[in-house]
Design a protein around this motif. Structure first.
Motif, short mmCIF file in Angstrom:
data_model
loop_
_atom_site.label_atom_id
_atom_site.label_comp_id
_atom_site.label_asym_id
_atom_site.label_seq_id
_atom_site.Cartn_x
_atom_site.Cartn_y
_atom_site.Cartn_z
N ALA A 1 0.83 -1.20 0.00
CA ALA A 1 0.00 0.00 0.00
C ALA A 1 0.87 1.26 0.00
O ALA A 1 0.57 2.24 -0.71
CB ALA A 1 -0.92 -0.01 1.23
N PHE A 2 1.97 1.21 0.77
CA PHE A 2 2.88 2.35 0.80
C PHE A 2 3.54 2.58 -0.56
O PHE A 2 3.64 3.71 -1.04
CB PHE A 2 3.96 2.12 1.87
N GLU A 3 3.96 1.48 -1.19
CA GLU A 3 4.60 1.61 -2.50
C GLU A 3 3.62 2.16 -3.54
O GLU A 3 3.98 2.99 -4.37
CB GLU A 3 5.14 0.25 -2.95
N GLU A 4 2.36 1.68 -3.48
CA GLU A 4 1.36 2.19 -4.42
C GLU A 4 1.10 3.67 -4.18
O GLU A 4 0.93 4.45 -5.13
CB GLU A 4 0.07 1.39 -4.28
N GLN B 1 3.95 5.60 -5.63
CA GLN B 1 3.85 5.68 -7.09
C GLN B 1 2.78 6.67 -7.51
O GLN B 1 2.97 7.45 -8.45
CB GLN B 1 3.54 4.29 -7.65
N LEU B 2 1.64 6.66 -6.79
CA LEU B 2 0.57 7.60 -7.10
C LEU B 2 1.04 9.03 -6.85
O LEU B 2 0.77 9.94 -7.64
CB LEU B 2 -0.66 7.30 -6.24
N LEU B 3 1.77 9.22 -5.75
CA LEU B 3 2.28 10.54 -5.43
C LEU B 3 3.24 11.04 -6.50
O LEU B 3 3.19 12.20 -6.92
CB LEU B 3 2.99 10.50 -4.06
N THR B 4 4.11 10.15 -6.97
CA THR B 4 5.06 10.54 -8.01
C THR B 4 4.34 10.93 -9.30
O THR B 4 4.66 11.95 -9.93
CB THR B 4 6.03 9.38 -8.30
N ARG B 5 3.34 10.12 -9.68
CA ARG B 5 2.57 10.45 -10.88
C ARG B 5 1.83 11.77 -10.70
O ARG B 5 1.75 12.60 -11.60
CB ARG B 5 1.58 9.34 -11.18
N GLU B 6 1.29 11.97 -9.49
CA GLU B 6 0.55 13.19 -9.20
C GLU B 6 1.46 14.42 -9.30
O GLU B 6 1.10 15.44 -9.91
CB GLU B 6 -0.05 13.10 -7.80
N LEU B 7 2.66 14.32 -8.73
CA LEU B 7 3.59 15.45 -8.77
C LEU B 7 4.04 15.73 -10.21
O LEU B 7 4.13 16.89 -10.63
CB LEU B 7 4.79 15.16 -7.88
N VAL C 1 -3.33 22.44 -2.26
CA VAL C 1 -3.48 21.14 -2.94
C VAL C 1 -2.19 20.35 -2.90
O VAL C 1 -1.89 19.59 -3.79
CB VAL C 1 -3.93 21.34 -4.41
N GLN C 2 -1.40 20.50 -1.83
CA GLN C 2 -0.19 19.71 -1.71
C GLN C 2 -0.57 18.26 -1.50
O GLN C 2 -1.66 17.96 -1.01
CB GLN C 2 0.67 20.20 -0.55
N PRO C 3 0.28 17.31 -1.88
CA PRO C 3 -0.04 15.88 -1.76
C PRO C 3 -0.43 15.52 -0.34
O PRO C 3 0.16 16.00 0.62
CB PRO C 3 1.26 15.18 -2.19
N ALA C 4 -1.41 14.63 -0.24
CA ALA C 4 -1.96 14.28 1.07
C ALA C 4 -0.92 13.69 2.00
O ALA C 4 -0.96 13.88 3.20
CB ALA C 4 -3.11 13.29 0.90
N SER C 5 0.06 12.95 1.45
CA SER C 5 1.04 12.27 2.30
C SER C 5 2.00 13.25 2.95
O SER C 5 2.73 12.89 3.85
CB SER C 5 1.83 11.26 1.48
#
Length: 463
Positions: free
Chosen positions: A258-261, A264-270, A316-320
């Motif tokens: 879940a952390f890796e996903e 990856q989502l964060l990287t795509r989002e950025l 709108v900074q990434p949630a993490s």
């Protein structure tokens, strides 16, 4: 029978045996010990006879040794017990003592013959194994690992308690399962890969190493990710080795996946945001150039819009990157204004924001701001905000603890048809509204412009 001859034969035999040999009268009083007993314990015959031999027994073992010996004397049952005795150097060593009664024709016990075999090395080895097993078990528990073993010939799988716990199966001790049943627990999309890796590890031409990551469907229906590592063991049948056992450990890696996903989502989002940021900045330059009277006015307006864009991106900074529960609540109208501020033109009413007061919680601000930002980005690139005459309406109402929000575009390029490609921004918006806010997002592609309807549970929005 010549009793003296028998006694002499016993003495010869006793002195030749490697064990500590002894005998006792019918009442249990010891009357003979061989030479090895005296050499081992350092006790003289006088010190050993009668009950004197008990002085060599470890004080903690003596009470039970005495009880067991007296029980055999009273019942005539063979005697067998393990205990520690002190050697001539003063160190205690473990022995296994056995004795049998010699009975007369009448059935009465005449005397006892016994031996004490030194088992100290065996005891120490057993203790070392127990300590090793304890350390091994503690290591498995600390790492939250379970062990397993596949009997490849019987097609049986042995799970320890740790593996049973990982699979949410209540079981006291080890559990035997048919190999087919274990394979059936693996997600259908992963079974072939797991079986292929097992076959590869069991190939005599391989090094026997096994490793795989897979999903398993637990008895409660939940899906978990597991990682198994093992080693195959081979037996030689003639000249052909074949795998007989495959054993190893298993761990639950659901949280890691879940952390890796999420990463990856964060990287795509950025990456997506960086691309959009350049597109927006380019659009702002073009839009400002069309409306500015001179370069100075253009520079002033452009700086203001870029600053507004920066403020919007802070929302709108990434949630993490936001600590859970940190930050202050923000009014929904203020949130919309902050996100849309970069697209407003001086003296223009092209963006209309209306609705009752709604507080957006600090934990949900990012999700909703991200969706508004994505809609505004697309409107600036393709919709109403890409045209100086375009206009945007954002309005919401509250009914039955639900917020109904409408995003309505007009005055932009005519919409010929619904796009046939769903970009990452649209997917991200759907995931934010449905997954994080528990709401719905519907898009209607009208000729005059895009119309978006969002329903948001009030308790989730303000939480």
């Amino acid at each position: 029978m010549d009793f003296n001859a028998t006694e002499n034969q016993f003495a010869v035999l006793a002195e030749s045996l490697p064990q500590l040999v002894w005998s006792a009268r019918a009442d249990g009083s010891h009357d003979y010990f061989n030479r090895r007993w005296h050499e081992f314990t350092g006790l003289t015959p006088e010190q050993s006879e009668g009950d004197g031999w008990l002085n060599a027994v470890h004080p903690k073992d003596m009470p039970e040794v005495r009880v067991q010996w007296l029980r055999s004397i009273e019942t005539g049952a063979p005697y067998e017990w393990e205990y520690r005795i002190r050697n001539a150097a003063g160190r205690y060593e473990w022995v296994l003592s056995r004795a049998v009664p010699i009975q007369a024709l009448s059935g009465d016990t005449m005397r006892w013959f016994g031996t004490s075999t030194n088992i100290d090395a065996q005891k120490r080895a057993e203790e070392a194994v127990r300590r090793l097993e304890t350390r091994y078990r503690l290591a498995l528990e600390a790492a939250d690992l379970g062990t397993w073993q596949i009997d490849l010939e019987k097609k049986q799988v042995l799970w320890d308690e740790g593996t049973c716990a990982l699979y949410r199966i209540l079981h006291d001790g080890s559990l035997n399962l048919p190999l087919g049943q274990v394979i059936d627990m693996i997600h259908p999309d992963d079974r072939d890969e797991v079986q292929a890796r097992i076959a590869k590890a069991c190939d005599p031409q391989s090094d026997g190493h096994y490793e795989s990551e897979y999903r398993a469907i637990l008895p409660d229906g939940k899906l978990r990710w597991f990682r198994s590592v093992g080693q195959a063991f081979f037996a030689v049948d003639g000249d052909k080795p074949h795998a007989v056992i495959l054993s190893g450990v298993v761990s639950d890696i659901t949280e890691r996946h879940a952390f890796e996903e999420a990463q990856q989502l964060l990287t795509r989002e950025l990456n997506h945001r960086v691309k959009n940021l350049f597109a927006i900045a380019n659009g702002m330059v073009s839009m400002t150039a069309r409306t500015a009277k001179d370069p100075k006015e253009m520079a002033t307006a452009l700086r203001g819009r870029l600053s507004a864009l920066s403020r919007a991106h802070e929302l709108v900074q990434p949630a993490s990157s936001i600590a859970q529960g940190s930050g202050a609540d923000v009014d929904l109208a203020r949130l919309c204004e902050a996100v849309l501020e970069p697209y407003r033109q001086s003296g223009s009413d092209r963006v209309d924001i209306q609705g009752p007061g709604v507080r957006v919680g600090s934990n949900t601000t990012t999700s909703l701001a991200l969706v508004l930002h994505e809609l505004a980005t697309n409107a600036a690139k393709y919709g109403c905000l890409s045209n100086p005459d375009g206009h945007l309406s954002i309005r919401w109402t509250i009914h039955n603890e639900m917020v109904d929000l409408y995003w309505t575009e007009g005055g932009g390029p005519a919409v010929e048809s619904k796009p046939d490609f769903e970009g990452f921004g649209t997917q991200l918006s759907q995931r934010s509204i449905a997954g994080q806010l528990g709401g719905t997002l519907e898009q209607e592609w009208l000729r005059e412009g895009l119309r978006v309807h969002m329903t948001l549970p009030l308790n989730r929005l303000t939480g």
